[in-house]
Design a protein around this motif. Structure first.
Motif, mmCIF file in Angstrom:
data_model
loop_
_atom_site.group_PDB
_atom_site.id
_atom_site.type_symbol
_atom_site.label_atom_id
_atom_site.label_comp_id
_atom_site.label_asym_id
_atom_site.label_seq_id
_atom_site.Cartn_x
_atom_site.Cartn_y
_atom_site.Cartn_z
ATOM 1 N N GLU A 178 44.953 -48.685 -55.630
ATOM 2 C CA GLU A 178 44.586 -47.290 -55.310
ATOM 3 C C GLU A 178 43.500 -47.252 -54.243
ATOM 4 O OE1 GLU A 178 43.568 -45.040 -58.805
ATOM 5 O OE2 GLU A 178 45.479 -45.495 -59.769
ATOM 6 N N ASN A 179 42.497 -48.123 -54.371
ATOM 7 C CA ASN A 179 41.413 -48.162 -53.385
ATOM 8 C C ASN A 179 41.932 -48.608 -52.021
ATOM 9 O OD1 ASN A 179 39.585 -47.301 -55.282
ATOM 10 N ND2 ASN A 179 38.869 -49.373 -55.784
ATOM 11 N N ALA A 180 42.830 -49.574 -52.016
ATOM 12 C CA ALA A 180 43.396 -50.039 -50.745
ATOM 13 C C ALA A 180 44.225 -48.932 -50.095
ATOM 14 C CB ALA A 180 44.245 -51.284 -50.980
ATOM 15 N N THR A 181 44.974 -48.205 -50.897
ATOM 16 C CA THR A 181 45.773 -47.084 -50.374
ATOM 17 C C THR A 181 44.867 -46.020 -49.782
ATOM 18 O OG1 THR A 181 47.490 -47.497 -52.027
ATOM 19 C CG2 THR A 181 47.488 -45.329 -51.000
ATOM 20 N N ALA A 182 43.807 -45.708 -50.481
ATOM 21 C CA ALA A 182 42.849 -44.710 -49.971
ATOM 22 C C ALA A 182 42.210 -45.189 -48.679
ATOM 23 C CB ALA A 182 41.783 -44.429 -51.028
ATOM 24 N N ALA A 183 41.904 -46.468 -48.594
ATOM 25 C CA ALA A 183 41.294 -47.009 -47.374
ATOM 26 C C ALA A 183 42.256 -46.917 -46.197
ATOM 27 C CB ALA A 183 40.859 -48.451 -47.598
ATOM 28 N N VAL A 184 43.529 -47.204 -46.443
ATOM 29 C CA VAL A 184 44.543 -47.104 -45.380
ATOM 30 C C VAL A 184 44.685 -45.650 -44.938
ATOM 31 C CG1 VAL A 184 47.018 -47.316 -44.888
ATOM 32 C CG2 VAL A 184 45.789 -49.187 -46.024
ATOM 33 N N ASN A 185 44.735 -44.747 -45.883
ATOM 34 C CA ASN A 185 44.855 -43.318 -45.563
ATOM 35 C C ASN A 185 43.637 -42.850 -44.767
ATOM 36 O OD1 ASN A 185 47.344 -43.071 -46.771
ATOM 37 N ND2 ASN A 185 46.503 -42.372 -48.729
ATOM 38 N N ASN A 186 42.458 -43.287 -45.168
ATOM 39 C CA ASN A 186 41.239 -42.899 -44.461
ATOM 40 C C ASN A 186 41.254 -43.458 -43.044
ATOM 41 O OD1 ASN A 186 40.215 -41.426 -46.574
ATOM 42 N ND2 ASN A 186 38.985 -43.126 -47.390
ATOM 43 N N ALA A 187 41.670 -44.695 -42.902
ATOM 44 C CA ALA A 187 41.714 -45.310 -41.567
ATOM 45 C C ALA A 187 42.714 -44.598 -40.671
ATOM 46 C CB ALA A 187 42.065 -46.782 -41.692
ATOM 47 N N SER A 188 43.830 -44.152 -41.249
ATOM 48 C CA SER A 188 44.844 -43.460 -40.470
ATOM 49 C C SER A 188 44.353 -42.082 -40.013
ATOM 50 C CB SER A 188 46.127 -43.270 -41.279
ATOM 51 O OG SER A 188 46.682 -44.515 -41.610
ATOM 52 N N SER A 189 43.639 -41.404 -40.859
ATOM 53 C CA SER A 189 43.193 -40.059 -40.522
ATOM 54 C C SER A 189 41.917 -40.064 -39.683
ATOM 55 C CB SER A 189 42.986 -39.216 -41.778
ATOM 56 O OG SER A 189 42.003 -39.802 -42.595
ATOM 57 N N ASN A 190 41.223 -41.162 -39.591
ATOM 58 C CA ASN A 190 39.971 -41.248 -38.816
ATOM 59 C C ASN A 190 40.169 -41.945 -37.493
ATOM 60 O OD1 ASN A 190 38.459 -39.955 -40.813
ATOM 61 N ND2 ASN A 190 38.028 -41.869 -41.881
ATOM 62 N N LYS A 191 41.292 -41.862 -36.899
ATOM 63 C CA LYS A 191 41.573 -42.536 -35.605
ATOM 64 C C LYS A 191 40.744 -41.978 -34.510
ATOM 65 C CE LYS A 191 46.233 -44.126 -36.259
ATOM 66 N NZ LYS A 191 47.579 -44.032 -35.809
#
Length: 84
Positions: A71-84
């Motif tokens: 779950e934490n890894a998924t959230a990190a990926v989502n955050n990285a994608s939205s913070n481009k």
């Protein structure tokens, strides 16, 4: 003579009543041994059951930790994608 005969008879009966009964003693000892063996077996069974239960609890905890990591890894990926 009758007194002596009666006295001897009473003494003989008294000795017979006090005689060691090996069959009863053996049966009592066997029962004690069986009870001790049963207690040992129950203790071993309880120890095994507790160990298995603890291992299952630990595996469940490890699964929860892994799930949280995903779950934490998924959230990190989502955050990285939205913070481009």
């Amino acid at each position: 003579m009758k007194k002596i005969a009666v006295t001897v008879a009473v003494l003989a009966l008294g000795l017979a009543a006090c005689a060691k009964n090996n069959a009863n003693n053996t049966a009592a000892n066997d029962m004690g041994t069986e009870n001790a063996a049963t207690a040992d077996m129950n203790g071993a069974t309880n120890d095994t059951t507790n160990a298995a239960s603890n291992a299952l609890d630990q595996a469940s905890n490890n699964l929860a930790v892994a799930s949280n990591a995903v779950e934490n890894a998924t959230a990190a990926v989502n955050n990285a994608s939205s913070n481009k």
